[in-house]
Design an enzyme around this catalytic site. Structure first.
Site, PDB file in Angstrom:
ATOM      1  N   GLU A 123      37.412  31.592  39.592  1.00 20.86           N
ATOM      2  CA  GLU A 123      36.029  31.911  39.903  1.00 20.86           C
ATOM      3  C   GLU A 123      35.515  30.826  40.515  1.00 20.86           C
ATOM      4  O   GLU A 123      34.330  30.658  40.988  1.00 20.86           O
ATOM      5  CB  GLU A 123      35.473  32.469  38.678  1.00 20.86           C
ATOM      6  CG  GLU A 123      35.286  31.621  37.471  1.00 20.86           C
ATOM      7  CD  GLU A 123      35.280  32.265  36.097  1.00 20.86           C
ATOM      8  OE1 GLU A 123      34.205  32.153  35.595  1.00 20.86           O
ATOM      9  OE2 GLU A 123      36.379  33.038  35.895  1.00 20.86           O
TER      10      GLU A 123
ATOM     11  N   HIS B 209      39.755  39.614  44.644  1.00 21.25           N
ATOM     12  CA  HIS B 209      38.557  39.512  43.863  1.00 21.25           C
ATOM     13  C   HIS B 209      37.654  40.242  44.558  1.00 21.25           C
ATOM     14  O   HIS B 209      38.019  41.371  45.502  1.00 21.25           O
ATOM     15  CB  HIS B 209      38.140  37.890  43.699  1.00 21.25           C
ATOM     16  CG  HIS B 209      38.724  37.328  42.632  1.00 21.25           C
ATOM     17  ND1 HIS B 209      38.462  36.210  41.862  1.00 21.25           N
ATOM     18  CD2 HIS B 209      39.868  37.770  41.804  1.00 21.25           C
ATOM     19  CE1 HIS B 209      39.193  35.842  41.068  1.00 21.25           C
ATOM     20  NE2 HIS B 209      40.102  36.778  40.704  1.00 21.25           N
TER      21      HIS B 209
END
Length: 428
Positions: free
Chosen positions: A311, A338
């Site tokens: 992330e 993602h």
């Protein structure tokens, strides 16, 4: 084309202090566990964002009561076995599309799941197949993606399941979070390439144990959750450290100094790795009772395995594009699944700004190059917007598409960012 936002450029070192909203990962885990707990509980300083509001609505549709009117969200758990049909909007939230189906299987009724167009491309098969193996009725038409329907019978047998969670640690977390409510608990056994994002698995195990759930993770790639009650616990949500990434990176990129208020001394959040990353890139980092202070210096590239901290990749890649030496970011094949294919998106957008970027199967190579202003697309991905904003601090003329997508986890990001970069607010 989405509306463009002119990312503010700093006239000198960025200096200031920021208060970051609560963690999305912790807020949504807390909400799921509160919905199946043995009594009412409070989630203090809950993050109010698109992802967390989608979670609150999803759990409410299944029969829990989630009062989001204040800063502290009050949750009354669902009544298992109560007849209820539901429609769940997952938006683009991986935590909703993956964490809620195992809970929906405990409800006596049908729950229809769908989400944003891109959400239909995100992998779900591992969770859905695992639920079937544990005794749940799931109909996805054979797609392994949204939309799908979970037909709950008021209880789930549970037991042992084998899956490949190499695409997302959320596949494991989803089953662990609901597992204590299953008749036999759950044993999740991963077979395949390494599971990414280990800090998120540590977070899941940690929040379960906080609520009295017995979890055995002593064997590699095996997690055992014993059946039993989930204790109702009032919790206070930590600041979202991944959302702090562009703010502390701005200090590193401009020889500035930024304090993030309330950075926890102990945390399972992946964002805590920023302390090591920024130090390796040349910044000075200090953690004390007030929070985390980052002071920038010469900005260097680095070779970094990011399997557990995917992330952070968009902001770290943007920072690496500003460094004075090459970087290699690896271990990132999983972030292609993602909110968008983040590796392809970063390669495309950094190149558009003049960056020298090589896209690899599992990461990016970056070489120093003079950058220039241009449109920076975000692909409805909040982390891509963070990367574009960071580049704009140093590079004039960066126009970020759809900065409002940051509301997924950080409502008010653009205002807080502008206040810090322009010096118009002492506390962004």
């Amino acid at each position: 084309m989405s509306e463009l936002w002119s990312a503010p450029t700093s006239r000198g070192p960025v200096r200031g202090r920021v208060t970051i909203p609560g963690s999305k990962s912790l807020t949504n885990r807390a909400l799921v566990l509160a919905a199946i707990a043995d009594g009412p509980s409070v989630v203090r300083r809950a993050l109010r964002s698109r992802d967390t509001e989608l979670m609150a609505r999803a759990l409410s549709s299944l029969g829990a009561t989630v009062d989001t009117t204040g800063d502290d969200w009050r949750v009354t758990p669902l009544v298992r076995g109560e007849r209820r049909d539901a429609e769940v909007d997952c938006g683009l939230a991986g935590t909703v599309m993956r964490f809620v189906p195992p809970v929906a299987a405990l409800v006596n009724g049908s729950a229809a799941f769908d989400g944003d167009p891109h959400a239909r491309t995100r992998p779900m098969a591992a969770v859905l197949d695992a639920l079937r193996a544990l005794g749940a009725d799931v109909d996805d038409g054979g797609s392994g993606t949204l939309p799908f329907t979970v037909r709950g019978a008021g209880r789930v047998r549970g037991g042992e399941v084998v899956l490949d969670a190499s695409a997302s640690s959320q596949f494991v977390s989803a089953l662990l979070l609901a597992g204590a409510a299953y008749d036999e608990g759950v044993v999740v056994r991963h077979v395949g390439p390494p599971v990414p994002s280990q800090p998120h698995l540590d977070m899941t195990v940690d929040v379960l144990r906080e609520r009295g759930v017995e979890v055995d993770d002593s064997e590699p790639d095996v997690w055992r959750v014993a059946p039993g009650p989930v204790r109702a616990v009032d919790v206070t949500v930590e600041p979202d450290l991944s959302n702090a990434a562009p703010f502390v990176a701005a200090a590193a990129a401009t020889r500035g100094e930024v304090l993030v208020v309330g950075w926890p001394a102990r945390t399972t959040q992946a964002g805590d790795r920023l302390r090591d990353i920024l130090t390796r890139m040349g910044a000075e980092v200090r953690l004390d009772d007030e929070g985390l202070t980052v002071r920038g210096g010469d900005l260097h590239g680095l070779d970094l395995d990011m399997r557990d901290i995917g992330e952070l990749a968009p902001v770290v890649a943007a920072l690496a594009a500003l460094a004075d030496s090459p970087s290699r970011l690896r271990g990132l094949a999983h972030i292609r699944g993602h909110e968008t294919d983040r590796l392809a998106a970063l390669h495309r957008e950094l190149t558009r700004l003049g960056g020298r970027v090589t896209e690899h199967a599992d990461g990016l190579g970056l070489e120093p190059a003079p950058l220039h202003g241009a449109r920076f697309a975000t692909y409805a991905d909040h982390r891509m917007a963070h990367a574009g904003a960071l580049l704009g601090v140093v590079v004039p003329g960066v126009e970020v598409e759809d900065v409002a997508t940051t509301a997924k986890t950080f409502p008010g990001f653009a205002e807080a960012w502008s206040a810090l970069v322009t010096g118009s607010g002492a506390d962004a």
